[in-house]
Motif scaffolding. Structure first.
Motif, PDB file in Angstrom:
ATOM      1  N   HIS A 143       0.843  -1.196   0.000  1.00  0.00           N
ATOM      2  CA  HIS A 143       0.000   0.000   0.000  1.00  0.00           C
ATOM      3  C   HIS A 143       0.882   1.251   0.000  1.00  0.00           C
ATOM      4  CE1 HIS A 143      -2.573   2.957   2.361  1.00  0.00           C
ATOM      5  NE2 HIS A 143      -3.161   2.808   1.190  1.00  0.00           N
ATOM      6  N   LEU A 144       0.493   2.233  -0.787  1.00  0.00           N
ATOM      7  CA  LEU A 144       1.251   3.489  -0.834  1.00  0.00           C
ATOM      8  C   LEU A 144       0.275   4.656  -0.777  1.00  0.00           C
ATOM      9  CD1 LEU A 144       3.950   5.018  -1.316  1.00  0.00           C
ATOM     10  CD2 LEU A 144       3.526   4.808  -3.759  1.00  0.00           C
ATOM     11  N   ASP A 145       0.546   5.596   0.115  1.00  0.00           N
ATOM     12  CA  ASP A 145      -0.271   6.810   0.167  1.00  0.00           C
ATOM     13  C   ASP A 145       0.666   8.005   0.210  1.00  0.00           C
ATOM     14  OD1 ASP A 145      -2.025   8.849   0.509  1.00  0.00           O
ATOM     15  OD2 ASP A 145      -3.020   8.017   2.277  1.00  0.00           O
ATOM     16  N   LEU A 146       0.850   8.613  -0.943  1.00  0.00           N
ATOM     17  CA  LEU A 146       1.823   9.706  -1.045  1.00  0.00           C
ATOM     18  C   LEU A 146       1.372  10.967  -0.313  1.00  0.00           C
ATOM     19  CD1 LEU A 146       2.985   9.100  -4.708  1.00  0.00           C
ATOM     20  CD2 LEU A 146       4.379   8.913  -2.646  1.00  0.00           C
ATOM     21  N   ARG A 147       0.105  10.975   0.147  1.00  0.00           N
ATOM     22  CA  ARG A 147      -0.318  12.133   0.950  1.00  0.00           C
ATOM     23  C   ARG A 147       0.294  12.064   2.346  1.00  0.00           C
ATOM     24  NH1 ARG A 147      -6.075  10.648  -1.252  1.00  0.00           N
ATOM     25  NH2 ARG A 147      -5.230   8.746  -0.365  1.00  0.00           N
ATOM     26  N   ARG A 148       0.743  10.847   2.700  1.00  0.00           N
ATOM     27  CA  ARG A 148       1.271  10.673   4.058  1.00  0.00           C
ATOM     28  C   ARG A 148       2.790  10.719   4.127  1.00  0.00           C
ATOM     29  NH1 ARG A 148      -1.361   5.558   6.623  1.00  0.00           N
ATOM     30  NH2 ARG A 148       0.172   6.118   8.196  1.00  0.00           N
ATOM     31  N   CYS A 149       3.444  10.722   2.965  1.00  0.00           N
ATOM     32  CA  CYS A 149       4.903  10.827   3.018  1.00  0.00           C
ATOM     33  C   CYS A 149       5.380  11.871   2.021  1.00  0.00           C
ATOM     34  CB  CYS A 149       5.588   9.487   2.772  1.00  0.00           C
ATOM     35  SG  CYS A 149       4.653   8.277   1.894  1.00  0.00           S
ATOM     36  N   HIS A 150       6.383  12.588   2.417  1.00  0.00           N
ATOM     37  CA  HIS A 150       6.890  13.663   1.561  1.00  0.00           C
ATOM     38  C   HIS A 150       7.909  13.079   0.579  1.00  0.00           C
ATOM     39  CE1 HIS A 150       7.516  17.943   0.654  1.00  0.00           C
ATOM     40  NE2 HIS A 150       8.644  17.447   0.172  1.00  0.00           N
ATOM     41  N   VAL A 151       7.406  12.728  -0.593  1.00  0.00           N
ATOM     42  CA  VAL A 151       8.264  12.192  -1.656  1.00  0.00           C
ATOM     43  C   VAL A 151       8.202  13.193  -2.801  1.00  0.00           C
ATOM     44  CG1 VAL A 151       8.565  10.289  -3.304  1.00  0.00           C
ATOM     45  CG2 VAL A 151       7.747   9.814  -0.977  1.00  0.00           C
ATOM     46  N   ASP A 152       9.346  13.571  -3.328  1.00  0.00           N
ATOM     47  CA  ASP A 152       9.336  14.552  -4.425  1.00  0.00           C
ATOM     48  C   ASP A 152       9.065  13.883  -5.763  1.00  0.00           C
ATOM     49  OD1 ASP A 152      10.243  17.192  -3.102  1.00  0.00           O
ATOM     50  OD2 ASP A 152      11.601  15.666  -2.301  1.00  0.00           O
ATOM     51  N   PHE A 153       9.775  12.776  -6.016  1.00  0.00           N
ATOM     52  CA  PHE A 153       9.642  12.089  -7.309  1.00  0.00           C
ATOM     53  C   PHE A 153       9.606  10.586  -7.057  1.00  0.00           C
ATOM     54  CE2 PHE A 153      12.810  15.602  -7.552  1.00  0.00           C
ATOM     55  CZ  PHE A 153      11.967  16.571  -8.084  1.00  0.00           C
ATOM     56  N   LEU A 154       8.838   9.891  -7.895  1.00  0.00           N
ATOM     57  CA  LEU A 154       8.717   8.438  -7.689  1.00  0.00           C
ATOM     58  C   LEU A 154       8.369   7.791  -9.032  1.00  0.00           C
ATOM     59  CD1 LEU A 154       6.977   6.652  -4.808  1.00  0.00           C
ATOM     60  CD2 LEU A 154       5.915   6.403  -7.041  1.00  0.00           C
ATOM     61  N   SER A 155       9.036   6.707  -9.321  1.00  0.00           N
ATOM     62  CA  SER A 155       8.829   6.039 -10.611  1.00  0.00           C
ATOM     63  C   SER A 155       8.578   4.559 -10.425  1.00  0.00           C
ATOM     64  CB  SER A 155      10.084   6.190 -11.487  1.00  0.00           C
ATOM     65  OG  SER A 155      10.412   7.546 -11.620  1.00  0.00           O
ATOM     66  N   PHE A 156       7.712   4.027 -11.257  1.00  0.00           N
ATOM     67  CA  PHE A 156       7.549   2.565 -11.267  1.00  0.00           C
ATOM     68  C   PHE A 156       7.083   2.080 -12.627  1.00  0.00           C
ATOM     69  CE2 PHE A 156       2.875   2.707 -10.729  1.00  0.00           C
ATOM     70  CZ  PHE A 156       2.706   3.929 -10.088  1.00  0.00           C
ATOM     71  N   GLY A 157       7.729   1.045 -13.085  1.00  0.00           N
ATOM     72  CA  GLY A 157       7.305   0.381 -14.312  1.00  0.00           C
ATOM     73  C   GLY A 157       6.075  -0.457 -14.025  1.00  0.00           C
ATOM     74  N   GLY A 158       5.322  -0.776 -15.088  1.00  0.00           N
ATOM     75  CA  GLY A 158       4.086  -1.533 -14.893  1.00  0.00           C
ATOM     76  C   GLY A 158       4.278  -3.039 -14.904  1.00  0.00           C
ATOM     77  N   HIS A 159       5.446  -3.482 -15.344  1.00  0.00           N
ATOM     78  CA  HIS A 159       5.569  -4.895 -15.726  1.00  0.00           C
ATOM     79  C   HIS A 159       5.916  -5.868 -14.607  1.00  0.00           C
ATOM     80  CE1 HIS A 159       9.709  -3.393 -15.972  1.00  0.00           C
ATOM     81  NE2 HIS A 159      10.060  -4.641 -15.714  1.00  0.00           N
ATOM     82  N   LYS A 160       5.968  -5.376 -13.368  1.00  0.00           N
ATOM     83  CA  LYS A 160       6.230  -6.316 -12.269  1.00  0.00           C
ATOM     84  C   LYS A 160       4.940  -6.496 -11.461  1.00  0.00           C
ATOM     85  CE  LYS A 160      11.124  -5.008 -12.024  1.00  0.00           C
ATOM     86  NZ  LYS A 160      11.816  -6.185 -12.551  1.00  0.00           N
ATOM     87  N   TRP A 161       4.940  -5.983 -10.252  1.00  0.00           N
ATOM     88  CA  TRP A 161       3.812  -6.199  -9.333  1.00  0.00           C
ATOM     89  C   TRP A 161       2.502  -5.594  -9.830  1.00  0.00           C
ATOM     90  CZ3 TRP A 161       4.818  -9.351  -5.283  1.00  0.00           C
ATOM     91  CH2 TRP A 161       6.158  -9.535  -4.951  1.00  0.00           C
ATOM     92  N   LEU A 162       2.610  -4.588 -10.636  1.00  0.00           N
ATOM     93  CA  LEU A 162       1.386  -3.950 -11.136  1.00  0.00           C
ATOM     94  C   LEU A 162       0.649  -4.878 -12.103  1.00  0.00           C
ATOM     95  CD1 LEU A 162       0.215  -1.176 -10.466  1.00  0.00           C
ATOM     96  CD2 LEU A 162       1.194  -0.321 -12.597  1.00  0.00           C
ATOM     97  N   LEU A 163       1.364  -5.844 -12.671  1.00  0.00           N
ATOM     98  CA  LEU A 163       0.781  -6.834 -13.588  1.00  0.00           C
ATOM     99  C   LEU A 163       0.241  -6.156 -14.851  1.00  0.00           C
ATOM    100  CD1 LEU A 163      -1.144  -8.872 -10.824  1.00  0.00           C
ATOM    101  CD2 LEU A 163       1.199  -9.233 -11.614  1.00  0.00           C
TER     102      LEU A 163
END
Ligand SMILES: Cc1ncc(COP(=O)(O)O)c(C=O)c1O
Length: 376
Positions: free
Chosen positions: A194-214
Motif C-alpha cells: 500500500h502506498l499513500d503519497l499524501r502521508r509521506c513527503h516524496v518529491d519524485f517516484l517512478s515505477f514500471g508496470g511490468h512487475k507487481w502492477l501486472l
C-alpha cells in the motif's frame, strides 16, 4: 469487481501451467489486461486516428485519475513513461546541477538508480554511497552522508535483491528536514504494498508496470510532486511537452502546467490501456488488502523454508518486509535448486546469489506449499 482474491485466480491463465513466483521480475498478465491492450489495437485497426483526441483525453483524465487513486497522488502529478528507468532519468537529467553537487544512493541499488548518477560525473556531480548493513539501509546512515552539497537522496523503496522495505514516512521527513529532494524507485512496491503519497513527503517516484502492477512491459508511471516540479527542467522535449495543439507550426515551448510536460510525444497507448485494466484490479482488491494477502503468503513461505533448514536472507525487522523473500540453502547452489524447481514447473529467481520468490495477488497458499514440497 472482485473483493475476494480467489475470484481473480481464473483470470490468470499462467496458474494453469506454472507455480509462478517471479513477479518481482515480470508479473504475469491477466486476460483482462491482454483484452484491454487488444481492444485498443483493434480500435486502431478499424478506425486509424479517428479516436485520437478521445485517447489523449481519456489517458490524461480517467487513467491518470485511477493511477493517482492507487498511490495517493493527484492526476496532475502523473506522467506516463516507458519504464522506471525513464522516470529516474527525468530527475537525474532535469535538475540544475552545479559542479560539486552530490547525490546519496545505496550500494545495493538496481543499476537504473546508479548509472544515471554516474553519468553526471562529467557535470561535476558525485555519488555518496550509503553502505547497506546486513541488507538494510539505515536512516541514520543516510542522515550522516547528507551535506550542504547534497541535492537528492535516491533509493529503491523496496530493494530488488532482498526485499528490504524503507520507512517512507520517516525517510520523507528526514529529507524534508535536511532540505534535499527525495527520489524513489517504487517498482518493487506498487502493486504489492500500500502506498499513500499524501502521508509521506516524496518529491519524485517512478515505477514500471511490468512487475507487481501486472501491466504490460513498456508502461510506467513517473510521479512528480506538485511543488517539486519547479526543480526539474524537462530534458527530453517534444510536441507533447507543450499544451497539445494541432497547430504544429505554432512553435511555443511553454511547458504543460502538469507532469504531462514530461511526456515528450505520443505515449504507449496500447500498453497504457492494459495498465488501466491492471490498476482497476488493484483498486478493486484494495492495496491494503493486497499487502496483507501477499505478506500472508510470505509468512507461509518463510515458516516452511525455516522448517526445511533454509536461511532467510531478507531483513526481518518490524516494517522491513515486502513481497520479496530471499533465502538460501545451507550447502546447495541456488542454480541447482532453481533448475530442479523449473523442471517441476515452479518459477522463481536468483538474485545476489540467493533464491528469491515474489508471490503476487493471484498466487495462493497451495502454490507456496508446492514450492516447499519441491525444494530439496
Ligand atoms: C528496483 C528496480 N528498479 C528498476 C528496475 C528496472 O525497471 P524498468 O525496466 O521499469 O526500468 C528493476 C527491475 O528489475 C528493479 O528491480
Amino acid at each position: 469487481m472482485p473483493s475476494d482474491f480467489r475470484q481473480i485466480y481464473d483470470d490468470f491463465p499462467i496458474k494453469r501451467q506454472f507455480v509462478y513466483l517471479n513477479n518481482a521480475s515480470i508479473g504475469a498478465l491477466s486476460t483482462k489486461v491482454v483484452g484491454a491492450v487488444t481492444r485498443f489495437l483493434e480500435d486502431v485497426r478499424d478506425h486509424g486516428r479517428l479516436h485520437y483526441p478521445d485517447w489523449c483525453q481519456y489517458a490524461d483524465t480517467t487513467i491518470k485519475e485511477r493511477v493517482s487513486e492507487l498511490i495517493g497522488a493527484d492526476k496532475s502529478e502523473i506522467a506516463f513513461v516507458k519504464n522506471t528507468t525513464e522516470g529516474i532519468l527525468i530527475v537525474a537529467n532535469g535538475l540544475d546541477w552545479r559542479p560539486g553537487d552530490n547525490v546519496v544512493i545505496a550500494d545495493i541499488e538496481y543499476p537504473s538508480n546508479v548509472y544515471c548518477w554516474m553519468n553526471l560525473a562529467r557535470r561535476g556531480v558525485s555519488i555518496k554511497w550509503v553502505k547497506a548493513r546486513e541488507g538494510r539501509i539505515l536512516l541514520e546512515d543516510i542522515d550522516a552522508l547528507i551535506d550542504p552539497r547534497t541535492r537528492v537522496v535516491s533509493l529503491s523503496a523496496v530493494q530488488f535483491s532482498n526485499g528490504f522495505r524503507l520507512d517512507l514516512e520517516r525517510l520523507g521527513a528526514l529529507c524534508q528536514s535536511r532540505g534535499v529532494l527525495l527520489n524513489l524507485d517504487a517498482i518493487q512496491w506498487v502493486g504489492a504494498l500500500h502506498l499513500d503519497l499524501r502521508r509521506c513527503h516524496v518529491d519524485f517516484l517512478s515505477f514500471g508496470g511490468h512487475k507487481w502492477l501486472l501491466a504490460p512491459i513498456g508502461t510506467g508511471i513517473f510521479y512528480c510532486r506538485k511543488d517539486s516540479m519547479q526543480h526539474i527542467h524537462p530534458h527530453n522535449v517534444g510536441y507533447h511537452s507543450v499544451d497539445k495543439s494541432e497547430d504544429h507550426m505554432d512553435y511555443d515551448l511553454t511547458f504543460r502546467p502538469n507532469a504531462g510536460r514530461f511526456e515528450e510525444a505520443l505515449v504507449n497507448f496500447p500498453g497504457v490501456w492494459g495498465l488501466e485494466a491492471a490498476v482497476e484490479l488493484h483498486l478493486a482488491l484494495g492495496a491494503e488488502n493486497e499487502e496483507r494477502y501477499i505478506l500472508g503468503l510470505y509468512a507461509v513461505a518463510k515458516r516452511g523454508l525455516e522448517a526445511k533448514g533454509y536461511q532467510i536472507v531478507s531483513p526481518q525487522g518490524e516494517g522491513e518486509v515486502s513481497g520479496i523473500l530471499s533465502f538460501r540453502h545451507p550447502t546447495l547452489q541456488p542454480e541447482r535448486i532453481a533448475d530442479r524447481l523449473q523442471a517441476a514447473k515452479i518459477n522463481l529467481a536468483i538474485r545476489g546469489g540467493n533464491l528469491r520468490i515474489s508471490p503476487s495477488v493471484y498466487n495462493d497458499e497451495a502454490e507456496i506449499r508446492r514450492l516447499l514440497e519441491a525444494l530439496p
